[in-house]
Structure formats: structure tokens, C-alpha cells
Design a protein around this motif. Structure first.
Motif, PDB file in Angstrom:
ATOM      1  N   LEU A 119      -4.237   4.765   0.603  1.00  0.00           N
ATOM      2  CA  LEU A 119      -2.801   4.477   0.535  1.00  0.00           C
ATOM      3  C   LEU A 119      -2.296   3.928  -0.796  1.00  0.00           C
ATOM      4  CD1 LEU A 119      -2.269   2.962   4.097  1.00  0.00           C
ATOM      5  CD2 LEU A 119      -1.701   5.257   3.297  1.00  0.00           C
ATOM      6  N   VAL A 120      -3.113   3.195  -1.523  1.00  0.00           N
ATOM      7  CA  VAL A 120      -2.624   2.605  -2.771  1.00  0.00           C
ATOM      8  C   VAL A 120      -2.105   3.656  -3.752  1.00  0.00           C
ATOM      9  CG1 VAL A 120      -3.397   1.454  -4.894  1.00  0.00           C
ATOM     10  CG2 VAL A 120      -3.791   0.380  -2.674  1.00  0.00           C
ATOM     11  N   PRO A 121      -2.790   4.794  -3.946  1.00  0.00           N
ATOM     12  CA  PRO A 121      -2.220   5.816  -4.843  1.00  0.00           C
ATOM     13  C   PRO A 121      -0.848   6.303  -4.372  1.00  0.00           C
ATOM     14  CG  PRO A 121      -4.540   6.251  -4.451  1.00  0.00           C
ATOM     15  CD  PRO A 121      -4.152   5.170  -3.487  1.00  0.00           C
ATOM     16  N   TYR A 175       6.380   3.543  -5.703  1.00  0.00           N
ATOM     17  CA  TYR A 175       6.933   2.438  -6.493  1.00  0.00           C
ATOM     18  C   TYR A 175       7.370   2.934  -7.870  1.00  0.00           C
ATOM     19  CZ  TYR A 175       6.864  -1.774  -9.407  1.00  0.00           C
ATOM     20  OH  TYR A 175       7.186  -2.769 -10.284  1.00  0.00           O
ATOM     21  N   LYS A 176       6.516   3.713  -8.521  1.00  0.00           N
ATOM     22  CA  LYS A 176       6.817   4.214  -9.867  1.00  0.00           C
ATOM     23  C   LYS A 176       8.045   5.122  -9.838  1.00  0.00           C
ATOM     24  CE  LYS A 176       4.046   7.273 -11.618  1.00  0.00           C
ATOM     25  NZ  LYS A 176       2.852   7.906 -12.251  1.00  0.00           N
ATOM     26  N   GLN A 190      10.927   3.854 -11.918  1.00  0.00           N
ATOM     27  CA  GLN A 190      10.837   4.551 -13.208  1.00  0.00           C
ATOM     28  C   GLN A 190      10.078   3.706 -14.237  1.00  0.00           C
ATOM     29  OE1 GLN A 190      11.969   7.786 -13.748  1.00  0.00           O
ATOM     30  NE2 GLN A 190      12.157   7.683 -11.532  1.00  0.00           N
ATOM     31  N   LYS A 191       8.952   3.135 -13.780  1.00  0.00           N
ATOM     32  CA  LYS A 191       8.186   2.289 -14.691  1.00  0.00           C
ATOM     33  C   LYS A 191       6.871   2.986 -15.022  1.00  0.00           C
ATOM     34  CE  LYS A 191       6.183  -2.320 -15.082  1.00  0.00           C
ATOM     35  NZ  LYS A 191       6.031  -3.643 -14.470  1.00  0.00           N
ATOM     36  N   PRO A 192       6.652   3.350 -16.287  1.00  0.00           N
ATOM     37  CA  PRO A 192       5.413   4.052 -16.646  1.00  0.00           C
ATOM     38  C   PRO A 192       4.204   3.168 -16.464  1.00  0.00           C
ATOM     39  CG  PRO A 192       6.585   3.383 -18.631  1.00  0.00           C
ATOM     40  CD  PRO A 192       7.492   3.101 -17.463  1.00  0.00           C
ATOM     41  N   LYS A 193       3.112   3.764 -16.017  1.00  0.00           N
ATOM     42  CA  LYS A 193       1.887   3.010 -15.759  1.00  0.00           C
ATOM     43  C   LYS A 193       1.039   2.945 -17.019  1.00  0.00           C
ATOM     44  CE  LYS A 193      -2.238   3.036 -12.908  1.00  0.00           C
ATOM     45  NZ  LYS A 193      -3.048   2.601 -14.022  1.00  0.00           N
TER      46      LYS A 193
END
Length: 233
Positions: free
Chosen positions: A212-214, A220-221, A225-228
């Protein structure tokens, strides 16, 4: 011969009456059980819902509003409406500005005595688990139930690493190690005397977060719109 036949007839009639009485008692008992269950079910469901809501706010500090999500066949989140059912229940927590605080995830697996149901909080911004609650457990009192109240064990979930690599998979799967042997931020320091129960928590969370985390990080991203940044070592 007539007296013997008479006695047999009386015994048979008596047996039939007893059988009918037992069947009647059984039917009445079954009806009482079903009626009691039907009458108490709404209250039980309400109490469970209240306990779940309280747990969500505890594993996601700073949450003021929540939204339930399910996961579709494409591995994407969809907003759940009243009456919807899903195998995987996820609750997004939002602050006063409608920003995502994190996600509360239900998970379950086999413990020592029976199935353990848990809820854990995931903060995608820091890629860590930040909270943990046992929702249902039948683990041995005084031993296995330490997973619910042992402070050093619960401290594992204040910043448990579930960071992703660039291929969108966990860099390290969450595992439980023997008490006192934790060396890495993705390890859960177990409980001496409750080895099986604490290991079960590691297995439940390890399996759940790998799946689930992926999905949650991508959600969330997409919404922020926050680049990892790369976490590759």
C-alpha cells in the motif's frame, strides 16, 4: 401381552412429547439468540465505528477531518461512499487547511491466539509510520497483549522507516527483530515473552506497507504535486 403393549405405547407417546418439547425449546432459544443479535448489532457496529474513528485521530496527530478510501483493481484509491465495501480500508486525514496529514491503514494477520486487527498511520511527507493501534486481539493476557501497551514497543511506530526507492518499492521491508537487537529504522524492536505476537505485528505491517505505501505515496504526490527526492543509497 396387552399390558406390555400398553406400556410400550405410553413410553412411545412420552418420548414423542419429550422430543417435541426439546425441539420447541431449541427453536425458542434460537429465536431468542437471533433476536438478541439483531437488536444489539447496531449498537456493536456503532461502538466499533466510534473506536475506529478515535484510533484514526490517534495514529494521525493533527487530523481534523477524514475521508475513507478503497483500492480498485488498478491499484488506485477511490473515495468510498456510505454502504461501499472494500477488502482494504484506508482513511486519509486532513488538517484545518485540507492538507493531507497522512493515511490510517487497517491491516490484519494471524497472531499467536487468533487474527490481530491493527491500524497504523503513514506520513508520506517523511515516508514513515507515525502511529499504531491494536483494534482487535485475543492474544494471551499478560504476554501477547503487551503489543497493545508496552511503551518501548509502541515507540517503534513514532518514526518507522517505509521509504521508497526510485522503482516505487520499499527500500527495506519492515520486520520484527529480537528485543534489544534493533539497528535499523525499518526494524521493529520485539518483546521478550511475546515473541510470536510482536513478530506477527512485523509480518502484518511488512506485508501491508509493501503493497500500500507505493499506492499511498503516489496519491499524495498527485494531490500535492510534490516531487520525490531520491532515496537510493
Amino acid at each position: 401381552m396387552s399390558e406390555v403393549a400398553n406400556m410400550e405405547t405410553q413410553n412411545l407417546a412420552s418420548s414423542k412429547k419429550m422430543l417435541l418439547a426439546m425441539v420447541g425449546i431449541g427453536i425458542i432459544s434460537a429465536l431468542l439468540i437471533v433476536t438478541t443479535f439483531e437488536l444489539t448489532l447496531p449498537r456493536v457496529q456503532r461502538l466499533k465505528a466510534e473506536a475506529l474513528e478515535k484510533a484514526i485521530f490517534e495514529v494521525l496527530p493533527g487530523t481534523v477531518n477524514t475521508q475513507a478510501f478503497g483500492v480498485n483493481a488498478n491499484g488506485e484509491l477511490f473515495k468510498m461512499k456510505e454502504g461501499d465495501k472494500t477488502e482494504t480500508a484506508i482513511y486519509a486525514g486532513y488538517d484545518n487547511n485540507d492538507n493531507i496529514v497522512g493515511y490510517a491503514i487497517e491491516a490484519s494477520g494471524q497472531g499467536y491466539a487468533d487474527i490481530i486487527r491493527i491500524l497504523y498511520g503513514y506520513e508520506p511527507d517523511k515516508e514513515t509510520l507515525i502511529g499504531f493501534q491494536v483494534l482487535e486481539s485475543k492474544e494471551t493476557p499478560g504476554l501477547g497483549d503487551k503489543i497493545e501497551k508496552e511503551e518501548h514497543f509502541l515507540n517503534n511506530f513514532k518514526a518507522l522507516d517505509v521509504s521508497l526507492s526510485n522503482n516505487n518499492k520499499l527500500q527495506n521491508k519492515v520486520i520484527t527483530v529480537k528485543q534489544g537487537e534493533k539497528q535499523n529504522p525499518w526494524e521493529i524492536d520485539g518483546i521478550t515473552g511475546a515473541t510470536i505476537s510482536s513478530r506477527a505485528i512485523g509480518n502484518i505491517i511488512g506485508t501491508s506497507t509493501s503493497e500500500l505505501v507505493p499506492i499511498l505515496y503516489n496519491h499524495y504526490k498527485k494531490n500535492h504535486q510534490k516531487p520525490k527526492e531520491s532515496n537510493e543509497q
